[in-house]
Structures are given as structure tokens and as C-alpha cells.
Design an enzyme around this catalytic site. Sequence first.
Site, mmCIF file in Angstrom:
data_model
loop_
_atom_site.group_PDB
_atom_site.id
_atom_site.type_symbol
_atom_site.label_atom_id
_atom_site.label_comp_id
_atom_site.label_asym_id
_atom_site.label_seq_id
_atom_site.Cartn_x
_atom_site.Cartn_y
_atom_site.Cartn_z
ATOM 1 N N ASP A 160 0.836 -1.203 0.000
ATOM 2 C CA ASP A 160 0.000 0.000 0.000
ATOM 3 C C ASP A 160 0.876 1.260 0.000
ATOM 4 O OD1 ASP A 160 -2.275 -1.768 0.359
ATOM 5 O OD2 ASP A 160 -1.481 -2.043 2.378
ATOM 6 N N HIS A 188 -4.773 -3.358 5.928
ATOM 7 C CA HIS A 188 -4.574 -3.668 4.506
ATOM 8 C C HIS A 188 -5.936 -4.084 3.942
ATOM 9 C CE1 HIS A 188 -2.927 -4.991 0.759
ATOM 10 N NE2 HIS A 188 -3.467 -6.170 0.919
#
Length: 327
Positions: A160, A188
Site C-alpha cells: 500500500d 490492509h
Amino acid sequence: MSKPAKRIAISGAAGQIAYSLLFRIANGDLLGKDQPVILQLLDLPQAQAAVKGVVMELEDCAFELLQDIIITDDPKIAFKDIDYALLVGARPRSKGMERKDLLSANAEIFTVQGRALNEMASRNVKILVVGNPANTNAYIAMKSAPDLPQKNFTSMMRLDHNRALAQLAAQSKQPIAEIEKVIVWGNHSPTMYPDFRFATVKGASLQQMLNDEAWNRTVFIPTVAQRGTAVIEARGLSSAASAANAAIDHMRDWALGSNGRWVTMGIPSNGAYGIPEGLLYGFPVTTANGDYTVVSDLEIDTFSRERMDLALQELLEEQNGVKHLLG
Ligand code: NAD
Ligand code: LMR
């Protein structure tokens, strides 16, 4: 004389992430070009033949740093004396599934593996959970391993972080290497909060350079948060090479240091920023001497607080959903 080899366990060794990961580790991308490694590969009984095929290919690369390879379907053998664990093996999300749906399927795996780590791994083992839902799987493994330090359990938010860097570089037309101080808070999952309020390019504020809050809220945040889904839609499979690359980045920085750069790691909270202690949450950290330190005293404005709490609520729900498995 060469250094003693480090033992690295990788679960899900027959899977698609491992197919990128193993070759890079054996090539020295994780621990450096002077560090011999022993790979301890774990997968399910029905995947053992495929793991053997991957091992044949590893052998055929004639990697100078690769000292030995162990193949097993038993977590206790895979985790014996290991210095590092990359827990990739899990059931991946397919089209239309949210990560939460994977929770019960994967909770069982991480209870068993947490116990095996507790019993067999080096007391200094560094553990990265990649398999989704990564934060909660890491939490389960940590809770199942009471004799290991909690701080040794981490989850992967680095993909990410890297995705955020790439989007910011494209939008600002600045080189990725010059962009610093990017954060991805939280889980996440689509509730993650990519945050570039503190980001700099050659010391100057990136937020001021871009000066576009609408782009931040309507393009940047959703693009980063939904990138995993976009890759699944496009490829029909979840991200693999980029996930392996992020796993290498995470472990390399943790082991060898981030040289003052901020990186995002999913770590058990120390209570910073109002996140309950022990919850696995994405924080900005710097790493040095094999340890990570949370970047402290950042200002949290109202919008950021809302976004950070959204991820927190989701993680608390996930945690609640696996409570019964943790005794
Ligand atoms: P894959 O299906 O190609 O491979 C998974 C492998 O794990 C298979 O070989 C399977 O046999 C094995 N496995 C399943 N249960 C196991 C167990 N109990 N012990 C050992 N091995 C086991 O999947 P993939 O594409 O390699 O993805 C692996 C995981 O990583 C998935 O959960 C995926 O959602 C996740 N992922 C996480 C991120 C992240 O940023 N955190 C990014 C991409 C993918
Ligand atoms: C990703 O972010 O690419 C992975 O976590 C895959 C997924 O399930 O979204």
C-alpha cells in the site's frame, strides 16, 4: 570467510507470490549479497509436488548464496531455528470477495502456525504476515505465540505504501526516490488511509506542491485503497510480483535499516495515536539496528482521525470475529 547462513521460512511456497519471492531472496535482495541463506519452504500436502518443481528451478539458477532448501508440510519443521518468517500461505481473495470473508478460513492456519513459531523459531525471529486478512492473521499468530516478543509480529502494509508512492510520483511528476514521509495508516483493506500531509520532495511539502484536496479525497485515497481489487479485476488473480517486492522491502528495511526514511509497517500498536495497544495497525516507522520505531507526535486533523478510526473499527470487528479461536 562467509557469514553463517540465516534461516528463512516461507509459507505458501507453491503459490504465485512465492514464485517471485523465493528467487529474489536466494539472489540476496532481502539480506544482502554477502549473506548466505537457507530456505525452509512450507506448503500443504497436496502442493508438495509443485514445491519440488520450484525447488528444481531454484537449483537451476545456481544462486551462490543459497546454501540449503528444506521442503515440508509441517510448520514445526519449517519454523525450526528460523531467523525470518514470511507467512504468505493462505487462501487468496477471488472476484467479489472482501478480505473479511477470508477471516475464518485463514484464522485456523495462523493459530497453528503461531503455536509452531512459539515452539520452534529463534527467539529473535522477525515475522511478516502477507496472507490476507494480513493484519488480523498476524494478530492471531502473535496471540498464539505467547513466548515470543509481540513486536516480532508484523503485517504487510508496504504494498500500500509503495502504491501510494507511485500514485504521488505520477501526479506530481517527481521521481519516486525523492518522495519521503508517506504513510498508510490502518488495515490492509479498503479502509486504509494513505496520507501524504507530511510528504516532502527534496524537503518541500508535496501537499503544497499538488494543492488539490479534491484529488486527494476522490482520486488518490480510493485508487490506493482499491488497487488490490483493480489488479484482481484486470488479472483475474491477486497481485503477486508487486506483493513479493513489497515483502522484500519490508523485511530488508527491518533487518538492515531504512536510513532515516519513513516506511509503513503493520505492527502491534504501542498505544500511539489512540490505537489500542497490541492491535496490528499500519503506522509510519523508521528502522535501525533490527528494530522499528513509530514516528511520533504527528498532528492528526479531523478528517485523518475519522479515516484512522474507520480502519480501527474494522480491525476491532475482525478481532472480535476470531476471539473464540484464541481461547
Ligand atoms: P496462491 O493461492 O497462489 O498461493 C497460496 C499458497 O499457499 C498455495 O500454494 C497454498 O497451497 C498455500 N497454502 C494454503 N494454506 C496453507 C497453509 N495452511 N500452510 C502453508 N501453505 C498454505 O496465493 P498468492 O497469490 O501467493 O497469495 C497468498 C496470500 O497473500 C493471499 O492471502 C493473498 O490475499 C495475500 N496477499 C496479500 C497482500 C498484502 O499486501 N498483504 C498482497 C497480495 C496478496
Ligand atoms: C492486494 O492488495 O493486492 C492483495 O491484498 C490482494 C487483495 O486481496 O486485495
